[in-house]
Design an enzyme around this catalytic site. Structure first.
Site, PDB file in Angstrom:
ATOM      1  N   ASP A 312       0.817  -1.205   0.000  1.00 11.23           N
ATOM      2  CA  ASP A 312       0.000   0.000   0.000  1.00 11.23           C
ATOM      3  C   ASP A 312       0.856   1.262   0.000  1.00 11.23           C
ATOM      4  O   ASP A 312       1.916   1.332   0.622  1.00 11.23           O
ATOM      5  CB  ASP A 312      -0.894  -0.009   1.246  1.00 11.23           C
ATOM      6  CG  ASP A 312      -1.790   1.206   1.341  1.00 11.23           C
ATOM      7  OD1 ASP A 312      -2.640   1.374   0.457  1.00 11.23           O
ATOM      8  OD2 ASP A 312      -1.618   1.981   2.299  1.00 11.23           O
ATOM      9  N   GLU A 365       1.110  -0.548  -5.032  1.00  9.90           N
ATOM     10  CA  GLU A 365       0.044   0.436  -5.206  1.00  9.90           C
ATOM     11  C   GLU A 365       0.735   1.797  -5.206  1.00  9.90           C
ATOM     12  O   GLU A 365       1.020   2.362  -4.152  1.00  9.90           O
ATOM     13  CB  GLU A 365      -0.982   0.321  -4.085  1.00  9.90           C
ATOM     14  CG  GLU A 365      -2.227   1.170  -4.299  1.00  9.90           C
ATOM     15  CD  GLU A 365      -2.126   2.554  -3.668  1.00  9.90           C
ATOM     16  OE1 GLU A 365      -2.497   3.542  -4.339  1.00  9.90           O
ATOM     17  OE2 GLU A 365      -1.674   2.656  -2.519  1.00  9.90           O
TER      18      GLU A 365
END
Length: 644
Positions: A312, A365
Site C-alpha cells: 500500500d 500500489e
C-alpha cells in the site's frame, strides 16, 4: 544479563536482527510456547533498547509483573524471559519502564494473536503447526509464470462482504465456505484481502495497524485464517494480502514511542508524521525496523501461505513531501525530496521476498510516476513484479463519466494508456478506493439514464477485461452495486433479485470465464506484441477496434467498442485473416440486460482490405456496446459462446 542459550535464543540471530538481516525474526521474537528442560511454558522476547525495565503482565499473574521481570541480553536491546506452566491462550502485555521512569503497557509487536477490540492485549498462539493441504497449488505455482497467466482478482473486505449486522462478522471459517465457493464459481483467479493485520478501528479497514503479525481477531483465530487460505488454494484461488509497511497508528498500546522513545518511527518527527492519516511512518533507516518489516512480509508467505502482497501507498513512502504541509518538509542528503531510505528498503524487501519465494506476487500500489517500479533491482528498479495502473483507472473513469456526445473531444483518454502500457507490468485496478468518500459506485459513475448506466458498465468492463494488464475488481462491482461501499454493512445482495443487477452479475461471470479461457487476453500482458490497434483514430464516432494476441500464431481476439450513443448498422473492420468469425460475447445480448435477441452465429470475412488488413468484416454496432470476436477455428467451442 540473560544467558540467551539458556532460554533457547541464538546470539547470532540477535546480531542479525540488530544489523537488519534477520528475515525470520518472528521465530525469535514474540511469545513462543516451548519446552525448556523438564518444563513447558512460553518464551517472551521483545526489542526495547532504551527501556529501564521490562516485565510481562497478564492473566496468569493478575497483571502484576513483579515476579516476571525480563532480562536484557547483552547490548542487543532485546529482552527475554521464559515463563513456565503457561501456554496458548494466555493474555499478556509488556510493562515497560521508560528512560524517564514512566510505565507503559504495550501489546507485543510480534504477537501472533490479539484480543478482540476494544481490548488490546496480546494472546499467546501456536501458529507453526497447521496441517496444510495445498501442496498441488504450490507445485503449480512453481511451474507457472505470473506474467503469462490469468490474474483476475476479487478484492474483499471481510467485514462487509457478508455479515449478520453491525459488528456481527462472519468468521474466517465461514468465509472459507461461502466466499471461496462464490469466487471460484464466478471465475476469479485470486482474492485480495483488505488488510487483516490487527487494527483498533473498524473504519480504518485495517490500514492503520497495531499488530503486524496478528490476523485480526474480528473474524476468528490465526488457525481459522489458515483454513481460509488452504481452502482457497484447494479451489485453485491465490490469496493476496493488502500490506501496509508505510505507516502505523498512534494508539498508546501500539508501536508509537514503544519503550518511551521513538524506536519504530525514528527521532525526526517531521519525517515520521503522516498528518493526512494521523499516523506515523516507519524509520526505514533503522536496521531493526528493517528486520521487523521484511520478516513480516516473509511471515505471511511462510506461516500463512499467502501468495503475494499488495504493498500500500508506495508513493507516500518514496516522497518525503507526500501530502505534507510545508512546515513538515524534509530533504535527503542530496537536497532532494526522494526518501532514499524508503527506496533502499523497498528494493531490499523485494530482493529478500523473491530469494525465499521466487513465485511470490509483489504488487505496488503506486500513484507516482517513479520509473522502473517493476524492473529488477540490478537494473535500477524497485524490484516489484506488478504495479497498479492508476493512470489508466483515472483516465477511464473520467471518460466513462462523460456524456457520450462529448467523448469525441476526449478520445485520448481511452487510447493514451497504450502509449505506456508495457513500461511496467500492470494491474488494472477497480478497487475500493474508487467507490467510497463521495466518489459513487462504478455503476453510478456511468453517465446517462438508468438503462444506459448498465449498458455503459458492461461496455467498460469488457474494455477493462481486454485491455493489457492483470485485473482487479472490488466486491459488489460484479452486479453493479448502486450505492457506494458501506464498510459497516453487508453488500446489497438483495439487488440480485432485480433483473438489471442479476443480468449484470451474469454478464460479469460470463466475461470472467471467457477471460480465463482465452490465453490471448493474458499470455502477453507484459509484451507489446500481445496488442495491436486495428482502428485507433476514430474519435468522431467514438469507436475503437483492437486485437489481443497469445503465444500461438492463430490465438487472437478482436475487440470492437462503440462508446457513442449512435447505432452503426454496417461498420467495417479489418481482420488479419480470412474465414469465419464468431461473436464470443456481445454486451447487448438480452441475457445480459441488453436489447438484442437475434445475434448472428457467424460473421464471414471478405477479401476487402481495410484498416491495413487484407480482409474485413461488416458488423452491426449498437450504441454503448462491446463485441469480442474469435476465429471459428479458435479455442472457444460452441458451449463457450455466450451471446443469447
Amino acid at each position: 544479563m540473560a544467558n540467551a542459550a539458556a532460554i533457547g535464543l541464538s546470539l547470532r540471530d540477535l546480531y542479525l536482527f540488530n544489523k537488519g538481516n534477520l528475515f525470520h525474526s518472528y521465530r525469535t521474537f514474540g511469545a513462543h510456547p516451548i519446552r525448556l528442560g523438564d518444563e513447558t511454558g512460553v518464551r517472551f522476547t521483545v526489542w526495547a533498547p532504551n527501556a529501564k525495565r521490562v516485565r510481562i503482565v497478564g492473566s496468569f499473574n493478575d497483571w502484576n509483573g513483579y515476579q516476571h521481570e525480563m532480562e536484557l541480553i547483552g547490548e542487543t536491546g532485546v529482552w527475554s524471559l521464559f515463563v513456565p506452566s503457561i501456554g496458548p491462550g494466555t493474555v499478556y502485555k509488556y510493562e515497560i519502564q521508560t528512560p524517564d521512569g514512566a510505565l507503559l503497557l504495550k501489546s507485543d509487536p510480534y504477537a501472533f494473536q490479539s484480543e478482540l477490540r476494544p481490548s488490546t492485549a496480546s494472546v499467546v498462539a501456536e501458529v507453526f503447526h497447521f496441517n496444510w493441504n495445498d501442496g498441488d497449488w504450490h507445485q503449480r505455482k512453481l511451474e507457472d509464470s505470473p506474467y503469462h497467466e490469468a490474474m483476475l482478482t476479487y478484492e474483499v473486505h471481510l467485514g462487509s462482504w457478508r455479515n449478520r449486522g453491525k459488528e456481527l462478522f462472519w468468521t474466517y471459517d465461514e468465509m472459507a465456505g461461502a466466499l471461496v465457493d462464490y469466487v471460484a464459481e464466478m471465475g476469479y483467479t485470486h482474492i485480495e484481502l483488505l488488510p487483516i493485520t490487527e487494527h483498533p478501528l473498524d473504519q480504518s479497514w485495517g490500514y492503520q495497524a497495531t499488530g503486524y503479525y496478528a490476523p485480526t481477531s474480528r473474524y476468528g483465530t490465526p488457525e481459522q485464517l489458515m483454513h481460509l487460505v488452504d481452502r482457497c488454494h484447494q479451489r485453485g484461488i491465490g490469496v493476496i494480502l493488502d500490506w501496509v509497511p508505510g505507516h502505523f497508528c498512534k494508539d498508546d498500546h501500539g508501536l508509537r514511542l514503544f519503550d518511551g522513545t521513538p524506536i519504530f518511527e525514528g527521532k525526526n518527527w517531521k519525517l515520521a508524521e503522516k498528518p493526512l492519516w494521523g499516523t506515523l511512518a516507519f524509520d526505514f533507516s533503522c536496521t531493526e525496523v528493517q528486520s521487523f518489516l521484511i520478516s513480516n512480509a516473509i511471515y505471511w508467505m511462510d506461516v500463512f501461505h499467502i501468495d503475494g502482497l499488495r504493498v500500500d501507498a508506495v508513493a507516500s513512502m518514496i516522497d518525503l513531501h507526500f501530502d505534507k504541509p510545508p512546515e513538515l518538509y524534509t530533504y535527503n542528503a542530496f537536497g532532494g525530496t526522494e526518501n532514499t531510505d524508503a527506496i533502499r528498503f523497498l528494493k531490499r524487501l523485494n530482493e529478500t521476498v523473491f530469494q525465499y519465494f521466487p513465485d511470490a506476487l509483489m504488487i505496488a500500489e503506486d500513484s507516482s510516476s517513479w520509473p522502473a517500479v517493476t524492473s529488477p533491482t540490478y537494473m535500477g528498479g524497485l524490484g516489484f513484479n506488478f504495479k497498479w495502473n492508476m493512470g489508466w483507472m483515472n483516465d477511464m473513469l473520467r471518460y466513462m463519466a462523460l456524456d457520450p456526445n462529448d467523448r469525441m473531444r476526449h478520445h485520448n483518454l481511452i487510447t493514451f494508456s497504450l502509449v505506456y502500457a508495457f513500461s511496467e507490468n500492470f494491474v488494472l485496478p477497480l478497487s475500493h478506493d474508487e467507490v467510497v468518500h463521495g466518489k459513487r459506485s462504478l455503476l453510478n459513475k456511468m453517465s446517462g439514464t438508468y438503462e444506459q448506466k448498465f449498458a455503459q458498465l458492461r461496455l467498460f468492463y469488457g474494455y477493462w477485461m481486454t485491455h493489457p494488464g492483470k485485473k482487479l475488481l472490488f466486491m459488489g462491482g460484479e452486479w453493479g452495486q448502486f450505492d457506494e461501499w458501506k464498510d459497516a454493512e453487508a453488500l446489497d445482495w438483495q439487488l440480485l433479485d432485480y433483473q438489471a443487477h442479476g443480468s449484470m452479475h451474469h454478464y460479469v461471470k460470463t466475461l470472467n470465464h471467457i477471460y480465463s479461457a482465452q490465453p490471448s487476453l493474458w499470455e502477453r500482458d507484459c509484451d507489446p506484441g500481445g496488442f495491436e490497434w486495428i482502428d485507433v483514430h476514430n474519435a468522431a464516432q467514438s469507436v475503437i477496434v483492437f486485437m489481443r494476441r497469445g503465444h500461438a500464431t492463430d490465438e487472437f481476439m478482436i475487440v470492437v467498442c462503440n462508446f457513442s450513443y449512435h447505432h452503426y448498422s454496417d461498420y467495417r473492420i479489418g481482420v488479419p485473416e480470412s474465414g469465419e468469425y464468431r461473436i464470443a460475447l456481445h454486451s447487448e445480448a438480452a441475457t445480459f440486460g441488453g436489447v438484442l435477441t437475434d445475434i448472428p452465429e457467424v460473421l464471414y470475412s471478405k477479401p476487402t482490405p481495410w484498416h491495413g488488413r487484407p480482409c474485413s468484416i461488416s458488423l452491426e454496432l449498437p450504441p454503448l456496446s462491446i463485441q469480442l470476436l474469435v476465429v471459428a477455428k479458435g479455442s472457444l467451442d460452441r458451449n463457450d459462446r455466450f451471446t443469447t
